[in-house]
Design a protein around this motif. Structure first.
Motif, PDB file in Angstrom:
ATOM      1  N   THR A  46      15.882  11.895  21.053  1.00  0.00           N
ATOM      2  CA  THR A  46      15.887  11.876  19.669  1.00  0.00           C
ATOM      3  C   THR A  46      15.959  13.018  18.772  1.00  0.00           C
ATOM      4  OG1 THR A  46      13.312  11.529  19.576  1.00  0.00           O
ATOM      5  CG2 THR A  46      14.734   9.682  19.744  1.00  0.00           C
ATOM      6  N   ASP A  47      15.906  14.082  19.831  1.00  0.00           N
ATOM      7  CA  ASP A  47      15.865  15.538  19.186  1.00  0.00           C
ATOM      8  C   ASP A  47      16.749  16.243  19.701  1.00  0.00           C
ATOM      9  OD1 ASP A  47      14.729  15.828  21.694  1.00  0.00           O
ATOM     10  OD2 ASP A  47      13.122  16.805  21.173  1.00  0.00           O
ATOM     11  N   SER A  50      13.770   9.192  14.646  1.00  0.00           N
ATOM     12  CA  SER A  50      13.259  10.117  13.656  1.00  0.00           C
ATOM     13  C   SER A  50      14.079  10.188  12.453  1.00  0.00           C
ATOM     14  CB  SER A  50      12.980  11.539  14.175  1.00  0.00           C
ATOM     15  OG  SER A  50      11.951  11.616  15.292  1.00  0.00           O
ATOM     16  N   THR A 110      23.356  18.805  17.219  1.00  0.00           N
ATOM     17  CA  THR A 110      22.180  18.088  17.136  1.00  0.00           C
ATOM     18  C   THR A 110      21.697  17.830  15.623  1.00  0.00           C
ATOM     19  OG1 THR A 110      20.891  19.890  17.928  1.00  0.00           O
ATOM     20  CG2 THR A 110      21.908  18.399  19.398  1.00  0.00           C
TER      21      THR A 110
END
Length: 205
Positions: A61-62, A78, A135
């Motif tokens: 998710t990061d 997130s 990202t």
């Protein structure tokens, strides 16, 4: 007369010795013919061991911390604020990065929707998904991305195309998800919730 008989006996003995000599010679010749058929031999062999590879994809998710998220334990995306207090006209963004594990063979990815639950906000929401170069997932990077799910899609809409991923984590697909509560949402949307679950299905190639 006696001399004649003696000569005849000596002639027979002489012929007998000649025949035996010829037979012995024939045996020797036979052995010699057999020996000429012999040859030296040598061989070369080749072998190989075959092993099946593995196909495994992991998500983050990061964009950095990758791990497996099997069915029943999805990653918590997130989303940007105000995802937990949306008002009409708001759009929130979240990143979900997917690649192959190491080791893994190459493959393709396809995004789909597993479920939309909650108390009914999902019927109001609209969304889109694009693959982006980095990202950082926001309005700017989303606009520059490649469509995976068309903008203004219902929450039940999945992607129709696929995205390639290289073997052994060699490439990453960064999905930027944009969810909007349309400006036309009426008062009935107030206080409702939506629990959305997406699936990225991988297929080896």
């Amino acid at each position: 007369m006696a001399d004649t008989r003696r000569g005849m006996r000596e002639g027979k003995r002489l012929r007998s010795r000649r025949i035996r000599a010829l037979l012995a010679g024939g045996l020797v010749f036979g052995v010699g013919a057999t020996m000429t058929l012999a040859a030296w031999n040598d061989s070369e062999y080749g072998s190989a061991t075959f092993t099946a590879g593995r196909f495994d994809i992991v998500g983050a998710t990061d964009g950095t911390t990758f791990s497996s998220h099997p069915v029943g334990t999805p990653a918590t995306l997130s989303f940007s604020t105000p995802f937990n207090a949306m008002a009409p006209g708001n759009t929130v963004y979240a990143l979900f990065s997917v690649r192959t594990a190491n080791p893994s063979v190459a493959g393709t990815l396809q995004l789909s929707v597993t479920s939309t639950a909650g108390t009914g906000l999902g019927t109001y929401l609209r969304y889109g998904v694009r693959s982006i170069a980095g990202t950082t997932c926001n309005g700017t990077t989303y606009s520059a991305g490649t469509a995976v799910v068309p903008d203004n899609s219902t929450m039940a809409t999945g992607g129709t195309g696929t995205q390639a991923v290289a073997a052994n984590g060699g490439t990453t697909v960064n999905y930027c998800i944009a969810v909007t509560l349309p400006a036309t949402a009426d008062n009935g949307a107030q206080g409702l919730t939506a629990i959305q679950t997406w699936q990225v299905a991988g297929t080896s190639s």
